[in-house]
Scaffold this active site. Structure first.
Site, PDB file in Angstrom:
ATOM      1  N   THR A 133       2.497  17.463  -5.097  1.00 35.67           N
ATOM      2  CA  THR A 133       1.214  18.056  -4.686  1.00 35.67           C
ATOM      3  C   THR A 133       1.379  19.466  -4.140  1.00 35.67           C
ATOM      4  OG1 THR A 133      -0.556  17.797  -3.050  1.00 35.67           O
ATOM      5  CG2 THR A 133       1.566  16.888  -2.454  1.00 35.67           C
ATOM      6  N   ASP A 134       0.307  20.233  -4.201  1.00 35.71           N
ATOM      7  CA  ASP A 134       0.325  21.583  -3.598  1.00 35.71           C
ATOM      8  C   ASP A 134       0.318  21.520  -2.077  1.00 35.71           C
ATOM      9  OD1 ASP A 134      -2.314  20.735  -3.199  1.00 35.71           O
ATOM     10  OD2 ASP A 134      -3.245  22.492  -4.139  1.00 35.71           O
ATOM     11  N   GLU A 135      -0.022  20.341  -1.511  1.00 36.52           N
ATOM     12  CA  GLU A 135      -0.138  20.250  -0.046  1.00 36.52           C
ATOM     13  C   GLU A 135       1.197  20.464   0.654  1.00 36.52           C
ATOM     14  OE1 GLU A 135      -2.556  17.242   1.635  1.00 36.52           O
ATOM     15  OE2 GLU A 135      -3.981  17.270   0.000  1.00 36.52           O
ATOM     16  N   TYR A 159       0.902  12.664   5.147  1.00 32.58           N
ATOM     17  CA  TYR A 159       0.973  12.557   3.679  1.00 32.58           C
ATOM     18  C   TYR A 159       1.801  13.697   3.093  1.00 32.58           C
ATOM     19  CZ  TYR A 159      -0.432  13.445  -1.143  1.00 32.58           C
ATOM     20  OH  TYR A 159      -0.410  13.731  -2.488  1.00 32.58           O
ATOM     21  N   LYS A 163       5.418  13.705   1.075  1.00 41.08           N
ATOM     22  CA  LYS A 163       5.602  14.222  -0.289  1.00 41.08           C
ATOM     23  C   LYS A 163       6.646  15.345  -0.295  1.00 41.08           C
ATOM     24  CE  LYS A 163       3.724  13.292  -3.629  1.00 41.08           C
ATOM     25  NZ  LYS A 163       3.954  12.266  -4.683  1.00 41.08           N
TER      26      LYS A 163
HETATM   27  P1  NAD Z   1      -3.602   6.911  -6.208  1.00 40.65           P
HETATM   28  O1  NAD Z   1      -3.565   6.604  -4.753  1.00 40.65           O
HETATM   29  O2  NAD Z   1      -4.904   6.859  -6.930  1.00 40.65           O
HETATM   30  O3  NAD Z   1      -2.624   5.918  -7.004  1.00 40.65           O
HETATM   31  C1  NAD Z   1      -1.343   5.592  -6.531  1.00 40.65           C
HETATM   32  C2  NAD Z   1      -0.831   4.407  -7.327  1.00 40.65           C
HETATM   33  O4  NAD Z   1       0.491   4.089  -6.851  1.00 40.65           O
HETATM   34  C3  NAD Z   1      -1.677   3.136  -7.174  1.00 40.65           C
HETATM   35  O5  NAD Z   1      -1.898   2.526  -8.422  1.00 40.65           O
HETATM   36  C4  NAD Z   1      -0.823   2.245  -6.269  1.00 40.65           C
HETATM   37  O6  NAD Z   1      -1.032   0.866  -6.501  1.00 40.65           O
HETATM   38  C5  NAD Z   1       0.577   2.684  -6.651  1.00 40.65           C
HETATM   39  N1  NAD Z   1       1.548   2.422  -5.591  1.00 40.65           N
HETATM   40  C6  NAD Z   1       1.444   2.717  -4.266  1.00 40.65           C
HETATM   41  N2  NAD Z   1       2.529   2.308  -3.604  1.00 40.65           N
HETATM   42  C7  NAD Z   1       3.372   1.768  -4.523  1.00 40.65           C
HETATM   43  C8  NAD Z   1       4.673   1.193  -4.463  1.00 40.65           C
HETATM   44  N3  NAD Z   1       5.327   1.081  -3.300  1.00 40.65           N
HETATM   45  N4  NAD Z   1       5.241   0.758  -5.609  1.00 40.65           N
HETATM   46  C9  NAD Z   1       4.581   0.869  -6.786  1.00 40.65           C
HETATM   47  N5  NAD Z   1       3.350   1.378  -6.911  1.00 40.65           N
HETATM   48  C10 NAD Z   1       2.752   1.838  -5.793  1.00 40.65           C
HETATM   49  O7  NAD Z   1      -2.919   8.321  -6.360  1.00 40.65           O
HETATM   50  P2  NAD Z   1      -3.266   9.512  -7.372  1.00 40.65           P
HETATM   51  O8  NAD Z   1      -4.358  10.331  -6.794  1.00 40.65           O
HETATM   52  O9  NAD Z   1      -3.382   8.965  -8.736  1.00 40.65           O
HETATM   53  O10 NAD Z   1      -1.916  10.373  -7.242  1.00 40.65           O
HETATM   54  C11 NAD Z   1      -0.794  10.083  -8.071  1.00 40.65           C
HETATM   55  C12 NAD Z   1       0.339  11.013  -7.716  1.00 40.65           C
HETATM   56  O11 NAD Z   1      -0.083  12.362  -7.896  1.00 40.65           O
HETATM   57  C13 NAD Z   1       0.772  10.908  -6.249  1.00 40.65           C
HETATM   58  O12 NAD Z   1       2.184  11.037  -6.211  1.00 40.65           O
HETATM   59  C14 NAD Z   1       0.108  12.090  -5.562  1.00 40.65           C
HETATM   60  O13 NAD Z   1       0.864  12.527  -4.474  1.00 40.65           O
HETATM   61  C15 NAD Z   1       0.098  13.100  -6.689  1.00 40.65           C
HETATM   62  N6  NAD Z   1      -0.994  14.097  -6.656  1.00 40.65           N
HETATM   63  C16 NAD Z   1      -2.291  13.692  -6.516  1.00 40.65           C
HETATM   64  C17 NAD Z   1      -3.320  14.648  -6.557  1.00 40.65           C
HETATM   65  C18 NAD Z   1      -4.768  14.259  -6.446  1.00 40.65           C
HETATM   66  O14 NAD Z   1      -5.629  15.153  -6.391  1.00 40.65           O
HETATM   67  N7  NAD Z   1      -5.116  12.982  -6.446  1.00 40.65           N
HETATM   68  C19 NAD Z   1      -2.993  16.001  -6.726  1.00 40.65           C
HETATM   69  C20 NAD Z   1      -1.643  16.365  -6.832  1.00 40.65           C
HETATM   70  C21 NAD Z   1      -0.650  15.403  -6.815  1.00 40.65           C
HETATM   71  O1  DAU Z   2      -4.239  19.115  -3.089  1.00 40.34           O
HETATM   72  C1  DAU Z   2      -3.796  17.946  -3.717  1.00 40.34           C
HETATM   73  C2  DAU Z   2      -4.190  16.753  -2.889  1.00 40.34           C
HETATM   74  O2  DAU Z   2      -5.600  16.593  -3.044  1.00 40.34           O
HETATM   75  C3  DAU Z   2      -3.458  15.475  -3.287  1.00 40.34           C
HETATM   76  O3  DAU Z   2      -2.086  15.631  -3.053  1.00 40.34           O
HETATM   77  C4  DAU Z   2      -3.996  14.267  -2.510  1.00 40.34           C
HETATM   78  O4  DAU Z   2      -3.364  13.079  -2.965  1.00 40.34           O
HETATM   79  C5  DAU Z   2      -5.485  14.180  -2.742  1.00 40.34           C
HETATM   80  O5  DAU Z   2      -6.036  13.125  -1.976  1.00 40.34           O
HETATM   81  C6  DAU Z   2      -6.163  15.505  -2.357  1.00 40.34           C
HETATM   82  O6  DAU Z   2      -6.084  15.714  -0.920  1.00 40.34           O
HETATM   83  P1  DAU Z   2      -7.325  16.302  -0.092  1.00 40.34           P
HETATM   84  O7  DAU Z   2      -7.174  15.936   1.322  1.00 40.34           O
HETATM   85  O8  DAU Z   2      -7.554  17.749  -0.433  1.00 40.34           O
HETATM   86  O9  DAU Z   2      -8.501  15.451  -0.837  1.00 40.34           O
HETATM   87  P2  DAU Z   2      -9.797  14.713  -0.238  1.00 40.34           P
HETATM   88  O10 DAU Z   2     -10.635  14.323  -1.417  1.00 40.34           O
HETATM   89  O11 DAU Z   2      -9.458  13.660   0.756  1.00 40.34           O
HETATM   90  O12 DAU Z   2     -10.552  15.876   0.528  1.00 40.34           O
HETATM   91  C7  DAU Z   2     -10.919  17.072  -0.148  1.00 40.34           C
HETATM   92  C8  DAU Z   2     -11.557  17.989   0.873  1.00 40.34           C
HETATM   93  O13 DAU Z   2     -12.823  17.420   1.255  1.00 40.34           O
HETATM   94  C9  DAU Z   2     -10.773  18.111   2.150  1.00 40.34           C
HETATM   95  O14 DAU Z   2     -10.897  19.429   2.632  1.00 40.34           O
HETATM   96  C10 DAU Z   2     -11.425  17.126   3.108  1.00 40.34           C
HETATM   97  C11 DAU Z   2     -12.872  17.157   2.649  1.00 40.34           C
HETATM   98  N1  DAU Z   2     -13.635  15.910   2.799  1.00 40.34           N
HETATM   99  C12 DAU Z   2     -13.092  14.763   2.313  1.00 40.34           C
HETATM  100  C13 DAU Z   2     -13.742  13.565   2.428  1.00 40.34           C
HETATM  101  C14 DAU Z   2     -13.135  12.279   1.891  1.00 40.34           C
HETATM  102  C15 DAU Z   2     -14.875  15.911   3.407  1.00 40.34           C
HETATM  103  O15 DAU Z   2     -15.400  16.959   3.823  1.00 40.34           O
HETATM  104  N2  DAU Z   2     -15.546  14.721   3.508  1.00 40.34           N
HETATM  105  C16 DAU Z   2     -15.030  13.541   3.069  1.00 40.34           C
HETATM  106  O16 DAU Z   2     -15.685  12.477   3.225  1.00 40.34           O
END
Ligand code: NAD
Ligand code: DAU
Length: 357
Positions: A133-135, A159, A163
């Site tokens: 992730t970019d975080e 989180y 990561k």
């Molecule tokens: P998600 O939470 O939707 O899915 C995570 C999956 O991993 C789920 O299916 C869960 O059951 C599985 N899991 C969790 N713990 C586990 C374990 N111990 N063993 C096996 N499986 C397990 O997450 P996502 O949003 O699809 O993100 C996927 C990956 O991409 C993550 O590594 C996250 O850090 C990264 N990522 C997410 C975003 C985003 O915007 N969602 C952006 C950048 C990177």
């Molecule tokens: O940047 C990549 C990341 O983006 C991933 O690594 C994470 O897995 C993914 O969850 C996401 O993280 P964020 O914290 O940016 O996503 P989230 O959707 O939780 O929140 C997006 C923005 O919106 C953040 O600034 C918090 C805000 N927010 C979120 C929720 C859930 C609100 O204002 N209200 C809300 O109810």
């Protein structure tokens, strides 16, 4: 030849598996623990498809991973499995340390043992692709340039710290043991199958239910949004052509303030599913800010474009319209997630066989 995908029942992982099998006949072994974030309904269209082997299991289970690597001999591991929600990491960091750090360590060690014993050609072709992730780069000020791969790591939440730790482990296993790794650091994804705890799907499902749309703090935090299928194509490009040991940032060049995202979702719903009670924006409610809330993320995606020719196919306008329409077209998926019945999928669709696979 096959891929071992971890976390392939989650949001991005399931999109990746669906895209992969739409583009290739190379089988996918999908290892997922089915936490609250894993949903086999995302993969329902693959039921009976021999190219998809679902395994219910934990990435911390070394014996299971050893067995999967020995049985399926995948040419690559694509590692999505993680705890992914920042707010949950604030309330309970333990699961994040276990899965994101210990789980990645366990996978790396299993991959190293497997890879070390391969014949020279297979060894050269093997890949460990770490999805991150970019975080990990921390928070940008308004005038800072976007995150480049060379930015220092400054994670701010449990989180992102977990990561960041996993990224460092992956780097060290390449540097020390020569494990052929690539890492991608992506910005915020949105699209189909996004669990409605995250901003965009939460706003869509709350609005449709007439519930408040909770905006943290002043709503001026900025994220860089990428349609999930563009993330999947970026991962495919790096998996196939990325340079070993390198990291690639993936982003959509779509910086938006949260409040503007919420207003856009409301405007699309006003157009596609008008509410007789009035515009959906009436539901916007400012709430207490997230502790330690990062102010701005933005990705400099020039390296992946320059080296691998990757660019996103969707603009934010096209991607967000598709996303809102997808949620309107899939009320059963939303209802099953909201009432918790999606967690019965394992029994209903796969029976005892998958649970013990
Ligand atoms: P998600 O939470 O939707 O899915 C995570 C999956 O991993 C789920 O299916 C869960 O059951 C599985 N899991 C969790 N713990 C586990 C374990 N111990 N063993 C096996 N499986 C397990 O997450 P996502 O949003 O699809 O993100 C996927 C990956 O991409 C993550 O590594 C996250 O850090 C990264 N990522 C997410 C975003 C985003 O915007 N969602 C952006 C950048 C990177
Ligand atoms: O940047 C990549 C990341 O983006 C991933 O690594 C994470 O897995 C993914 O969850 C996401 O993280 P964020 O914290 O940016 O996503 P989230 O959707 O939780 O929140 C997006 C923005 O919106 C953040 O600034 C918090 C805000 N927010 C979120 C929720 C859930 C609100 O204002 N209200 C809300 O109810």
């Amino acid at each position: 030849m096959s891929l071992l995908v971890t976390g392939g029942a989650g949001f991005i992982g399931s999109n990746f598996v669906l895209d992969w099998l739409a583009n290739s006949d190379e089988p996918v072994v999908n290892l997922d623990a089915l936490t609250y974030a894993g949903n086999l309904a995302n993969l329902a269209c693959l039921q009976g498809d021999a190219r998809h082997v679902f395994v219910h299991g934990d990435i911390c289970d070394r014996a299971l991973i050893d067995r999967l690597l020995a049985e399926h001999r995948p040419r690559a591991i694509v590692h999505f499995a993680a705890e992914s929600h920042v707010d949950r990491s604030i309330h309970g960091p333990g699961a994040f340390m276990r899965t994101n750090i210990e789980g990645t360590y366990t996978l790396l060690e299993a991959a190293r043992a497997h890879w070390s014993a391969l014949a020279a050609d297979d060894k050269a072709a093997f890949r460990f692709h770490h999805v991150s992730t970019d975080e990990v780069y921390g928070s940008l000020k308004a005038d800072d340039p976007p995150f480049a791969e060379t930015n220092p790591y400054e994670p701010n939440s449990p989180y992102s710290a977990s990561k960041a730790a996993s990224d460092h482990l992956v780097r060290a296993w390449h540097h020390t043991y020569g494990l052929p790794v690539v890492t991608t650091n992506c910005s915020n994804n949105y699209g189909p199958y996004h669990f409605p705890e995250k901003l965009i799907p939460l706003m869509i499902v709350n609005a449709l239910a007439g519930k408040a749309l909770p905006v943290y703090g002043d709503g001026q935090q900025i994220r860089d949004w990428l349609y999930v299928k563009d993330h999947c194509s970026g991962i495919r490009a790096v998996l196939e052509r990325g340079r070993l040991g390198e990291t690639y940032n993936i982003g959509g060049w779509n910086e938006k303030a949260n409040i503007d995202i919420v207003r856009t979702v409301c405007a699309l719903l006003d157009e596609l599913r008008p509410d007789s009670a009035g515009p959906y924006s009436r539901l916007i409610t400012y709430v207490t800010d997230r502790p330690g809330h990062d102010r701005r993320y933005a990705i400099d995606a020039r390296k992946i474009e320059r080296e691998l020719g990757w660019r996103p196919a969707e603009t934010f306008d096209t991607g967000i319209r598709k996303t809102v329409q997808w949620y309107l077209d899939h009320p059963d998926w939303v209802a099953d997630v909201q009432n918790g019945s999606y967690r019965d999928w394992l029994d209903r669709q796969y029976g005892a066989q998958a649970a013990t696979a």
